[in-house]
Motif scaffolding. Sequence first.
Motif, PDB file in Angstrom:
ATOM      1  N   ILE A  22     -63.561  72.398 -10.819  1.00 18.92           N
ATOM      2  CA  ILE A  22     -64.530  71.356 -11.536  1.00 18.92           C
ATOM      3  C   ILE A  22     -65.681  70.332 -10.041  1.00 18.92           C
ATOM      4  CG2 ILE A  22     -62.876  70.464  -8.801  1.00 18.92           C
ATOM      5  CD1 ILE A  22     -62.225  67.790 -10.555  1.00 18.92           C
ATOM      6  N   SER A  23     -66.040  69.427 -10.517  1.00 13.15           N
ATOM      7  CA  SER A  23     -67.344  69.335  -9.734  1.00 13.15           C
ATOM      8  C   SER A  23     -66.491  68.377  -8.044  1.00 13.15           C
ATOM      9  CB  SER A  23     -68.802  69.233 -10.534  1.00 13.15           C
ATOM     10  OG  SER A  23     -67.978  67.776 -10.726  1.00 13.15           O
ATOM     11  N   ASP A  25     -68.464  65.704  -8.036  1.00 12.25           N
ATOM     12  CA  ASP A  25     -68.680  64.339  -8.630  1.00 12.25           C
ATOM     13  C   ASP A  25     -67.084  64.019  -9.063  1.00 12.25           C
ATOM     14  OD1 ASP A  25     -70.857  63.487  -7.408  1.00 12.25           O
ATOM     15  OD2 ASP A  25     -71.895  64.169  -9.633  1.00 12.25           O
ATOM     16  N   GLU A  26     -66.838  65.212 -10.059  1.00 14.11           N
ATOM     17  CA  GLU A  26     -65.060  64.525 -10.934  1.00 14.11           C
ATOM     18  C   GLU A  26     -64.120  64.765 -10.257  1.00 14.11           C
ATOM     19  OE1 GLU A  26     -66.400  67.204 -14.954  1.00 14.11           O
ATOM     20  OE2 GLU A  26     -66.171  67.857 -12.953  1.00 14.11           O
ATOM     21  N   MET A  27     -64.069  64.812  -8.998  1.00 11.04           N
ATOM     22  CA  MET A  27     -63.127  65.466  -7.623  1.00 11.04           C
ATOM     23  C   MET A  27     -63.864  64.098  -6.999  1.00 11.04           C
ATOM     24  SD  MET A  27     -60.476  66.632  -7.305  1.00 11.04           S
ATOM     25  CE  MET A  27     -59.942  68.162  -6.555  1.00 11.04           C
ATOM     26  N   THR A  28     -64.375  63.218  -6.503  1.00 10.87           N
ATOM     27  CA  THR A  28     -64.157  62.626  -6.144  1.00 10.87           C
ATOM     28  C   THR A  28     -63.439  61.309  -7.204  1.00 10.87           C
ATOM     29  OG1 THR A  28     -66.755  63.269  -5.046  1.00 10.87           O
ATOM     30  CG2 THR A  28     -65.557  60.422  -5.070  1.00 10.87           C
ATOM     31  N   LYS A  29     -64.202  60.845  -8.087  1.00  4.81           N
ATOM     32  CA  LYS A  29     -63.518  60.382  -8.993  1.00  4.81           C
ATOM     33  C   LYS A  29     -62.091  60.732  -9.383  1.00  4.81           C
ATOM     34  CE  LYS A  29     -67.360  59.368 -11.688  1.00  4.81           C
ATOM     35  NZ  LYS A  29     -68.338  60.341 -13.583  1.00  4.81           N
ATOM     36  N   LYS A  30     -61.333  61.757  -9.121  1.00  7.58           N
ATOM     37  CA  LYS A  30     -59.720  61.731  -8.928  1.00  7.58           C
ATOM     38  C   LYS A  30     -59.362  60.992  -8.255  1.00  7.58           C
ATOM     39  CE  LYS A  30     -58.517  65.507 -11.843  1.00  7.58           C
ATOM     40  NZ  LYS A  30     -57.752  65.006 -13.121  1.00  7.58           N
ATOM     41  N   GLU A  33     -58.928  57.760  -7.746  1.00  5.81           N
ATOM     42  CA  GLU A  33     -57.974  57.063  -8.277  1.00  5.81           C
ATOM     43  C   GLU A  33     -56.609  57.197  -8.006  1.00  5.81           C
ATOM     44  OE1 GLU A  33     -56.545  58.721 -13.001  1.00  5.81           O
ATOM     45  OE2 GLU A  33     -58.483  57.977 -12.812  1.00  5.81           O
TER      46      GLU A  33
END
Length: 119
Positions: A22-23, A25-30, A33
């Motif tokens: 996971i990048s 950016d993706e982890m920040t969004k996850k 949320e």
Amino acid sequence: MALFVKNLQAVDGLISNLYKGISADEMTKKVTEVMEQQGYQVTNDQFGNLILEKGSRIKRLLLGAFVIYFKFSVTMAPGVNNELTINIFQQSSGMSGGLIGMNQIKTELARLNFLFSNI
């Protein structure tokens, strides 16, 4: 797909976890949320750095342990082989809530450790 690989460190005031596939950016969004679902206000300072805050600091200072206040910072550091290290730091000591407040912070940090290990 489970992203969590292992817990690198869990000491007073710090949790460090390793994730793979996971990048930032993706982890920040996850993380944003998941933590907003938990009632936290998430502030994105910079790339991969988050501030998690729950409750009111002013009310905590006035009413002590009767009011919940938690503040944590999350930093993300990319590694080799598509790995990502996430560090969760305790930003409030709980002293304004006395011994009960300090125990509330420790309990919340343990809960966050479990929550982040299930991402």
